[in-house]
Design a protein around this motif. Sequence first.
Motif, PDB file in Angstrom:
ATOM      1  N   ARG A 213       1.347  -1.349   0.048  1.00 44.73           N
ATOM      2  CA  ARG A 213       0.107  -0.271   0.231  1.00 44.73           C
ATOM      3  C   ARG A 213       0.940   0.666   0.218  1.00 44.73           C
ATOM      4  O   ARG A 213       1.900   1.280   1.143  1.00 44.73           O
ATOM      5  CB  ARG A 213      -1.042   0.505   1.333  1.00 44.73           C
ATOM      6  CG  ARG A 213      -1.969  -1.378   1.223  1.00 44.73           C
ATOM      7  CD  ARG A 213      -2.971  -1.475   2.536  1.00 44.73           C
ATOM      8  NE  ARG A 213      -3.326   0.079   3.038  1.00 44.73           N
ATOM      9  CZ  ARG A 213      -3.622   1.026   3.919  1.00 44.73           C
ATOM     10  NH1 ARG A 213      -2.097   0.687   4.654  1.00 44.73           N
ATOM     11  NH2 ARG A 213      -3.993   1.488   3.704  1.00 44.73           N
TER      12      ARG A 213
ATOM     13  N   GLY B 269      -3.615   7.629   5.149  1.00 42.38           N
ATOM     14  CA  GLY B 269      -4.969   7.288   4.724  1.00 42.38           C
ATOM     15  C   GLY B 269      -5.500   7.165   3.331  1.00 42.38           C
ATOM     16  O   GLY B 269      -6.490   7.537   3.631  1.00 42.38           O
ATOM     17  N   ARG B 270      -4.478   7.570   2.402  1.00 39.14           N
ATOM     18  CA  ARG B 270      -5.075   8.041   0.825  1.00 39.14           C
ATOM     19  C   ARG B 270      -3.877   7.001   0.114  1.00 39.14           C
ATOM     20  O   ARG B 270      -3.347   6.551  -0.664  1.00 39.14           O
ATOM     21  CB  ARG B 270      -4.931   9.135   0.434  1.00 39.14           C
ATOM     22  CG  ARG B 270      -5.442  10.343   0.893  1.00 39.14           C
ATOM     23  CD  ARG B 270      -5.533  12.061   0.656  1.00 39.14           C
ATOM     24  NE  ARG B 270      -4.698  12.116   1.313  1.00 39.14           N
ATOM     25  CZ  ARG B 270      -3.456  13.070   0.343  1.00 39.14           C
ATOM     26  NH1 ARG B 270      -3.568  12.161  -0.857  1.00 39.14           N
ATOM     27  NH2 ARG B 270      -2.656  13.518   0.278  1.00 39.14           N
ATOM     28  N   GLU B 271      -2.939   6.146   1.118  1.00 37.46           N
ATOM     29  CA  GLU B 271      -2.513   4.613  -0.245  1.00 37.46           C
ATOM     30  C   GLU B 271      -3.258   3.784  -0.608  1.00 37.46           C
ATOM     31  O   GLU B 271      -4.568   3.362  -0.625  1.00 37.46           O
ATOM     32  CB  GLU B 271      -2.146   2.996   1.638  1.00 37.46           C
ATOM     33  CG  GLU B 271      -1.469   4.043   2.226  1.00 37.46           C
ATOM     34  CD  GLU B 271      -1.707   4.971   3.465  1.00 37.46           C
ATOM     35  OE1 GLU B 271      -1.550   4.639   4.692  1.00 37.46           O
ATOM     36  OE2 GLU B 271      -3.130   5.063   3.273  1.00 37.46           O
TER      37      GLU B 271
ATOM     38  N   ASP C  71      -8.706  -1.043  -2.196  1.00 40.45           N
ATOM     39  CA  ASP C  71      -7.313  -1.351  -1.401  1.00 40.45           C
ATOM     40  C   ASP C  71      -6.964  -2.611  -0.393  1.00 40.45           C
ATOM     41  O   ASP C  71      -7.788  -3.583  -0.800  1.00 40.45           O
ATOM     42  CB  ASP C  71      -7.849  -0.614   0.637  1.00 40.45           C
ATOM     43  CG  ASP C  71      -6.659   0.030   1.270  1.00 40.45           C
ATOM     44  OD1 ASP C  71      -5.815  -0.356   0.914  1.00 40.45           O
ATOM     45  OD2 ASP C  71      -7.179   0.998   1.626  1.00 40.45           O
TER      46      ASP C  71
ATOM     47  N   ASP D 261      -7.819  -5.178   2.309  1.00 34.00           N
ATOM     48  CA  ASP D 261      -7.818  -5.077   3.800  1.00 34.00           C
ATOM     49  C   ASP D 261      -9.108  -6.296   4.019  1.00 34.00           C
ATOM     50  O   ASP D 261      -8.337  -7.270   3.002  1.00 34.00           O
ATOM     51  CB  ASP D 261      -9.285  -3.516   4.141  1.00 34.00           C
ATOM     52  CG  ASP D 261      -9.989  -3.456   3.048  1.00 34.00           C
ATOM     53  OD1 ASP D 261     -10.535  -4.728   2.048  1.00 34.00           O
ATOM     54  OD2 ASP D 261     -10.767  -2.834   2.304  1.00 34.00           O
TER      55      ASP D 261
ATOM     56  N   GLY E 119       3.588   2.347   2.642  1.00 36.04           N
ATOM     57  CA  GLY E 119       1.994   2.415   4.708  1.00 36.04           C
ATOM     58  C   GLY E 119       2.430   0.399   4.180  1.00 36.04           C
ATOM     59  O   GLY E 119       2.456   0.338   3.902  1.00 36.04           O
TER      60      GLY E 119
ATOM     61  N   ALA F 223      -4.597  -2.895   5.425  1.00 36.31           N
ATOM     62  CA  ALA F 223      -5.477  -1.265   5.852  1.00 36.31           C
ATOM     63  C   ALA F 223      -6.157  -2.297   7.003  1.00 36.31           C
ATOM     64  O   ALA F 223      -6.514  -2.926   6.777  1.00 36.31           O
ATOM     65  CB  ALA F 223      -6.152  -1.272   4.922  1.00 36.31           C
ATOM     66  N   ARG F 224      -6.175  -1.480   8.767  1.00 35.35           N
ATOM     67  CA  ARG F 224      -7.249  -1.100   9.092  1.00 35.35           C
ATOM     68  C   ARG F 224      -7.149  -2.951  10.033  1.00 35.35           C
ATOM     69  O   ARG F 224      -8.813  -3.392   9.915  1.00 35.35           O
ATOM     70  CB  ARG F 224      -8.562  -1.303   8.901  1.00 35.35           C
ATOM     71  CG  ARG F 224      -8.275   0.737   8.158  1.00 35.35           C
ATOM     72  CD  ARG F 224     -10.052   0.897   7.448  1.00 35.35           C
ATOM     73  NE  ARG F 224     -10.168   0.731   6.775  1.00 35.35           N
ATOM     74  CZ  ARG F 224      -9.832   1.162   5.674  1.00 35.35           C
ATOM     75  NH1 ARG F 224      -8.787   1.333   5.012  1.00 35.35           N
ATOM     76  NH2 ARG F 224     -10.246   0.334   4.810  1.00 35.35           N
TER      77      ARG F 224
END
Length: 279
Positions: free
Chosen positions: A5, A10-12, A31, A33, A62, A66-67
């Motif tokens: 990423r 926050g904008r990957e 993303d 994720d 990154g 994500a998350r």
Amino acid sequence: MRFMRVGPVGRERPVLYVDGRHFDLSSVTADIDGDFLAGDGVQRARKATDLPEVDITGQRVGAPVARPGVVLCVGQNYAAHAAESGAEPPTAPIIFYKAPNTVVGPYDDVLVPRGSTKTDWEVELAVVIGRRARYLASPAEALGHIAGYALSNDVSERDFQLAVSGGQWSKGKSCETFQPLGPWLVTADEIEDPQALRLRSWVNGEPRQDSSTKDMIFDVGYLVWHLSQYTVLDPGDVINTGTPQGVALSGRFPYLAEGDVMEVEIDGLGRQRSTLGSA
């Protein structure tokens, strides 16, 4: 496959890494994720053709996932590390949680917490869940629920972890930026044996840790199976599987200070470089 990423926090955007080349995966997924891993995202990425090649020179990398819903960690999972910590090897996995918002990229700065005198490094093999794991029948079954692996640095503040912990470790593990992850999420089929990977770390260019995942007390399959008996693991969740000997807690090395540079590496999973800043 190796997923990345790339871009500002926050904008990957999702990127596929192949033999030193980078390809934009935005046409396949928004993303990398849990939804991507739980669905047919990996299969769609394999089948994708005509992905545009991108130049990521100068761009931030990154974390490759994500998350994550949770970051679960295993303590003292290498006998020599347990010994240098002054503890007997555990007879069952020691589990603690790390706040998911600690996750940062592999080259992002790591912040020394306010009041810290004992910030420490820990190179670890991270497992990323690809299929929901709930009451799995065996460690062998557990391996089929793993999406892939990533390089992790389970940064720790030992006074927060031990002296003012209140009996559990999360205070010393959940400080801001304490979870560098990546650069890649490497799919499970790329790692022939997760118990045969060399792990190493350096501080300011000086060697610290040098071991192998074969020295784990509880192996990867066992850990995922064991955790599934007590909690539900969802796609995108991250499990840190423990660190080998050679950390500052041993008393053999100084703790980290602002301006120091940590580097960690695992065979096939890449290398990180994090500079210590001030919170």
